[in-house]
Design a protein around this motif. Structure first.
Motif, mmCIF file in Angstrom:
data_model
loop_
_atom_site.group_PDB
_atom_site.id
_atom_site.type_symbol
_atom_site.label_atom_id
_atom_site.label_comp_id
_atom_site.label_asym_id
_atom_site.label_seq_id
_atom_site.Cartn_x
_atom_site.Cartn_y
_atom_site.Cartn_z
ATOM 1 N N HIS A 1 0.826 -1.204 0.000
ATOM 2 C CA HIS A 1 0.000 0.000 0.000
ATOM 3 C C HIS A 1 0.860 1.253 0.000
ATOM 4 C CE1 HIS A 1 -2.379 3.288 1.794
ATOM 5 N NE2 HIS A 1 -3.388 2.738 1.141
ATOM 6 N N THR A 2 0.506 2.204 -0.892
ATOM 7 C CA THR A 2 1.095 3.539 -0.879
ATOM 8 C C THR A 2 -0.032 4.542 -1.065
ATOM 9 O OG1 THR A 2 1.448 3.657 -3.279
ATOM 10 C CG2 THR A 2 3.228 2.670 -1.954
ATOM 11 N N GLU A 3 0.223 5.777 -0.680
ATOM 12 C CA GLU A 3 -0.792 6.810 -0.837
ATOM 13 C C GLU A 3 -1.146 7.009 -2.310
ATOM 14 O OE1 GLU A 3 -1.322 11.588 0.139
ATOM 15 O OE2 GLU A 3 0.056 10.375 1.343
ATOM 16 N N ARG A 4 -0.113 7.055 -3.174
ATOM 17 C CA ARG A 4 -0.399 7.212 -4.592
ATOM 18 C C ARG A 4 -1.109 5.984 -5.146
ATOM 19 N NH1 ARG A 4 0.543 6.184 -9.748
ATOM 20 N NH2 ARG A 4 0.482 7.945 -11.204
ATOM 21 N N GLY A 5 -0.692 4.799 -4.676
ATOM 22 C CA GLY A 5 -1.329 3.576 -5.132
ATOM 23 C C GLY A 5 -2.813 3.562 -4.816
#
Length: 325
Positions: free
Chosen positions: A296-300
């Motif tokens: 998980h990433t913010e952009r993802g």
């Protein structure tokens, strides 16, 4: 070294090269190395789903038989024991990556569909593709597994992404999970080489400073499948919904014309449009499944939210569920 790109399953690093003496004319001054992700969840996904192996094999065995513009590959290696890989590729700068969340212009979409025809046409209805074991496939043999995976991941997907979705979108996504097997068997007709993740984040567009007009990267999901899967997937999320609605008939017709110019004459406009409608759910599967099996990433999260909302809207706009037996 400089990290580049927004890959979810791998990492790309630009290396600037230095030389003790002036190198031969044409020697690159920089290259991009693609390597396994440094996120363990994403790396495990890349190994388990054969993404790393497939990208190496695409550059080793398949790229020369299609006409789509890709970065030149200087080195490709996959280790069967560990599942890891190394690619050394042409640095496409000063071209710039497309942005899945921002979307693209109609002119950029037209260019992307011209390149898509250049991928699909050369191996159209080629029976030898069935003998390439490592190409991904969706067929009756994999339908139960895919349906089970989607249904297993759906609750986790909703836990993160339901705030982005309308009630109608949630209802459609949930119902689709029960008919994936029927959806897969509803496709018919000639098959070809597919990209499998044909979207803006995997495209490098020329800038005023230079670069190929469009080069396509991230060949981790090549398949032997139906051309409409790439077509519908790209248009479903590449354009913002209002713009897609206004021009998708013309864009699909332009792609059809490009295929015909390249010698594909066994696909009618009506059959193409039918398959295009049916294939809208491919993007829904990608958004649900991929978002749950990578780190998980913010952009993802923002990217998968944009994909999910646009692909579900696409399926609703074209009443795609009515085509599933």
């Amino acid at each position: 070294p400089e990290r580049v790109g927004t890959g979810q399953v791998d990492m790309s690093i630009r290396y600037t090269l230095s030389f003790a003496t002036e190198p031969p004319l044409g020697t690159p001054r920089s290259v991009v190395a693609k390597l396994p992700s440094d996120d363990e969840t994403s790396r495990a996904t890349g190994v388990a789903l054969r993404n790393y192996e497939r990208e190496v094999r695409f550059y080793q065995d398949l790229v020369d038989s299609v006409d789509i513009c890709t970065p030149h590959c200087f080195h490709a290696e996959w280790d069967e024991r560990s599942g890891d890989f190394t690619l050394v590729l042409e640095d496409l700068a000063p071209a710039e990556q497309g942005d899945q969340m921002r979307g693209c212009t109609v002119a950029e979409a037209t260019l992307a569909l011209e390149e898509l025809a250049a991928l699909h046409a050369p191996r159209w209805d080629d029976p030898s593709l069935a003998e390439i074991e490592w190409l991904g496939r969706r067929d009756e043999g994999t339908s139960a597994q895919l349906q089970g995976l989607y249904q297993m991941l759906w609750p986790g997907f909703l836990a993160t992404y339901q705030p982005y979705l309308s009630a109608e979108q949630v209802e459609l996504g949930e119902h689709f999970g029960t008919v994936i097997g029927s959806w897969i068997t509803a496709f018919s007709g000639p098959m070809t080489v597919t990209h499998g993740d044909y979207r803006l984040d995997n495209m490098m567009f020329a800038t005023p400073a230079g670069g190929h007009p469009l080069a396509v990267v991230d060949w981790q999901s090549p398949g032997h499948g139906y051309a409409v899967s790439d077509l519908s997937y790209f248009l479903g999320a590449g354009l913002l919904p209002d713009e897609r609605r206004a021009c998708e008939r013309l864009l699909v017709a332009g792609y059809h014309a490009s295929l015909r110019r390249r010698g594909v004459t066994d696909l009618s406009a009506d059959d193409l449009w039918h398959g295009y409608r049916l294939a809208t759910f491919g993007g829904v599967i990608m958004a649900v499944v991929a978002s749950m099996i990578v780190g998980h990433t913010e952009r993802g999260e923002a990217m998968f939210a944009a994909m999910a909302t646009r692909h579900l809207t696409h399926a609703l706009d074209l009443d795609a569920l009515a085509l599933v037996p």
